[in-house]
Design a protein around this motif. Structure first.
Motif, PDB file in Angstrom:
ATOM      1  N   ASP A  74      18.186  94.745  63.331  1.00 43.05           N
ATOM      2  CA  ASP A  74      18.347  93.653  64.194  1.00 43.05           C
ATOM      3  C   ASP A  74      17.624  92.197  63.414  1.00 43.05           C
ATOM      4  O   ASP A  74      16.609  92.311  63.174  1.00 43.05           O
ATOM      5  CB  ASP A  74      17.835  93.543  65.562  1.00 43.05           C
ATOM      6  CG  ASP A  74      18.842  94.490  66.369  1.00 43.05           C
ATOM      7  OD1 ASP A  74      19.886  94.549  66.144  1.00 43.05           O
ATOM      8  OD2 ASP A  74      18.145  95.133  67.245  1.00 43.05           O
TER       9      ASP A  74
ATOM     10  N   CYS B 189      16.114  88.576  63.980  1.00 37.88           N
ATOM     11  CA  CYS B 189      15.802  87.976  64.982  1.00 37.88           C
ATOM     12  C   CYS B 189      15.000  86.510  64.543  1.00 37.88           C
ATOM     13  O   CYS B 189      14.818  86.217  63.538  1.00 37.88           O
ATOM     14  CB  CYS B 189      14.647  88.780  65.696  1.00 37.88           C
ATOM     15  SG  CYS B 189      15.072  90.557  65.966  1.00 37.88           S
TER      16      CYS B 189
ATOM     17  N   GLN C 251      17.408  87.035  69.833  1.00 39.50           N
ATOM     18  CA  GLN C 251      17.636  88.409  69.333  1.00 39.50           C
ATOM     19  C   GLN C 251      18.597  89.145  70.266  1.00 39.50           C
ATOM     20  O   GLN C 251      18.977  88.766  71.302  1.00 39.50           O
ATOM     21  CB  GLN C 251      16.229  89.268  69.165  1.00 39.50           C
ATOM     22  CG  GLN C 251      15.997  89.431  71.048  1.00 39.50           C
ATOM     23  CD  GLN C 251      14.650  90.222  70.900  1.00 39.50           C
ATOM     24  OE1 GLN C 251      13.911  90.637  69.964  1.00 39.50           O
ATOM     25  NE2 GLN C 251      13.916  90.551  72.094  1.00 39.50           N
TER      26      GLN C 251
ATOM     27  N   VAL D  83      12.316  83.681  71.659  1.00 43.28           N
ATOM     28  CA  VAL D  83      12.937  84.467  70.934  1.00 43.28           C
ATOM     29  C   VAL D  83      14.528  84.671  70.895  1.00 43.28           C
ATOM     30  O   VAL D  83      14.981  84.405  71.891  1.00 43.28           O
ATOM     31  CB  VAL D  83      12.305  86.076  70.904  1.00 43.28           C
ATOM     32  CG1 VAL D  83      12.611  87.059  72.218  1.00 43.28           C
ATOM     33  CG2 VAL D  83      12.565  87.004  69.544  1.00 43.28           C
TER      34      VAL D  83
ATOM     35  N   GLN E 144       8.514  93.488  68.209  1.00 47.16           N
ATOM     36  CA  GLN E 144       8.564  92.144  68.517  1.00 47.16           C
ATOM     37  C   GLN E 144       7.077  91.642  68.763  1.00 47.16           C
ATOM     38  O   GLN E 144       6.399  90.532  68.333  1.00 47.16           O
ATOM     39  CB  GLN E 144       9.165  91.799  69.534  1.00 47.16           C
ATOM     40  CG  GLN E 144      10.736  91.814  69.377  1.00 47.16           C
ATOM     41  CD  GLN E 144      11.264  93.154  69.255  1.00 47.16           C
ATOM     42  OE1 GLN E 144      10.692  94.381  69.449  1.00 47.16           O
ATOM     43  NE2 GLN E 144      12.535  93.540  69.074  1.00 47.16           N
TER      44      GLN E 144
END
Length: 416
Positions: A263, A265, A279, A277, A398
């Motif tokens: 992913d 981000c 994502q 964020v 994260q």
């Protein structure tokens, strides 16, 4: 193969690898392809495929990017011979040296591989380079309804620009901005003409780029002309999927053989103090024309090479940014980035693309900080991070990158 020799290519689709050995003071090398008509020249500027124009409109030729392996690097082109248009008689494969000449590039070679089986169909090693800054290494060409490969080994001392121009490409040469002048006097508006205005000429091909390294990790977007429009962020990930073959993705890596799902981000902080964020996790895709002015196109789970995820940043609102951290996480399919090879490219609509390769991962890392963009007096500065992080037990990727860069956000579990 010897220079001038040719061999049949018994495959409908091939991967062409330009390879070389790395080391101190060795220039970077870029592979490119030119699709030529019977005239021996391109039909249009779109017939050049390279780092700034990675896919031919026909889909027959794609630039798939670089990957390091030990002390060597390969830059790969994918050629679907079955999709090459009938008007194209030859696909020329060239290499250009960035920061020196080919006399300083050891182990320069070209390999043609069957895209299906990975079998090597042809190989040519160039051993006589001196002051050349561009090389035509080989060419795929039609002969009596079939495809063949010829080893060429023709050098140029004028770089990719000179080589491209020789084949009919119009190159956009960088020019210094004009000196300031006094404002022009006001004049009455011109009367509209009854004649239709001519179509605007197609924009020439821009060959400029910026490569970030450990020794030179930062670049000013303003100095490269990237002060407005959008900037797109892409990843090119490659992972060994079977003997003799590699899998790759742009933006999101999803390799069906391994189930790898990465992913892309971004953490952002705006000048008003707001943070967040962008994502796919939690469907927080951001927005391009309102805060945070960062947008993730979507969560692509198909694995198709032509699509994929892209992060886009709206540079028209650059004064609103305090900092943006681009990072990538492993969602599923692997426990670490070890064994993966990646290149990052940030492409502003105006100005030169900014690219760099990631370091080799030697840690059990599931999150990698790619690039940090900071506001320096109104100018956005891109810094190469290439930093693999190892989250503590029970900590999300994260949260690990948040802690490493002091973002100070609160995190809750999320899902796609």
């Amino acid at each position: 193969m010897l220079k001038g020799a040719n061999v049949p290519v018994p495959a409908d689709s091939v991967r062409v690898e330009v390879g070389w050995s790395t080391g101190p003071e060795v220039p970077d090398v870029d592979a490119s392809a030119l699709l030529l008509a019977s005239s021996g020249r391109v039909r249009s500027d779109g017939d050049l495929v390279f780092y700034n124009q990675a896919r031919h409109t026909s889909g027959a030729v794609r630039h798939e990017g670089k990957h390091p392996a030990g002390g060597a690097v390969t830059d790969t082109l994918a050629v679907d011979l079955a999709r090459v248009e009938p008007a194209v008689e030859k696909v020329v494969v060239a290499a250009s040296a960035d920061g020196g000449n080919f006399g300083r590039v050891p182990g320069l070679r070209i390999r043609v591989l069957d895209a299906g089986s990975g079998a090597e169909l042809a190989r040519f090693d160039s051993r006589d380079a001196t002051v050349e800054t561009a090389f035509v290494l080989g060419e795929l060409y039609r002969r009596q309804g079939a495809w063949k490969f010829r080893a060429v080994g023709q050098g140029y001392d004028s770089g990719l620009a000179g080589l491209a121009t020789d084949f009919g490409i119009t190159v956009d040469e960088p020019q210094a901005p004009p000196p300031p002048s006094a404002p022009a006097p006001a004049v009455p508006a011109a009367t509209p003409s009854s004649h239709p205005s001519p179509q605007s000429a197609p924009r020439p091909v821009r060959l400029s780029k910026v490569t970030l390294t450990k020794e030179a990790p930062t670049v000013s977007l303003a100095k490269q002309g990237g002060t407005s429009g959008t900037m797109r962020v892409n990843l090119d990930w490659q992972t060994r999927r079977q003997p003799g073959g590699w899998g790759s993705r742009l933006g999101r890596a999803l390799v069906p053989q391994t189930g790898l799902d990465l992913d892309l981000c971004a953490l952002y902080e705006l000048t008003d103090g707001s943070k967040g964020v962008v994502q796919a996790l939690g469907n927080t895709f951001g927005a391009l024309h309102r805060p945070p002015y960062v947008h993730l196109d979507g969560d692509d789970r198909t694995g198709a090479v032509e699509t994929g995820e892209n992060l886009t940043i709206n540079l028209d609102h650059r004064e609103r940014f305090r900092r943006i951290l681009i990072f990538v996480t492993i969602y599923e399919g692997a426990r670490s980035f070890a064994g993966l090879h990646a290149a990052v490219t940030l492409t502003p609509r105006h100005g030169a693309p900014v690219g760099f390769s990631l370091d080799e991962c030697t840690l059990p890392s599931t999150v990698c900080a790619l690039a940090l963009i900071t506001n320096d007096g109104g100018d956005l500065v891109v810094r190469r991070e290439s930093r693999f992080l190892v989250p503590e037990r029970g900590m999300s990727p994260q949260r690990a990158v948040d802690r490493a860069y002091g973002w100070g956000m609160r995190w809750t579990p999320g899902r796609k």
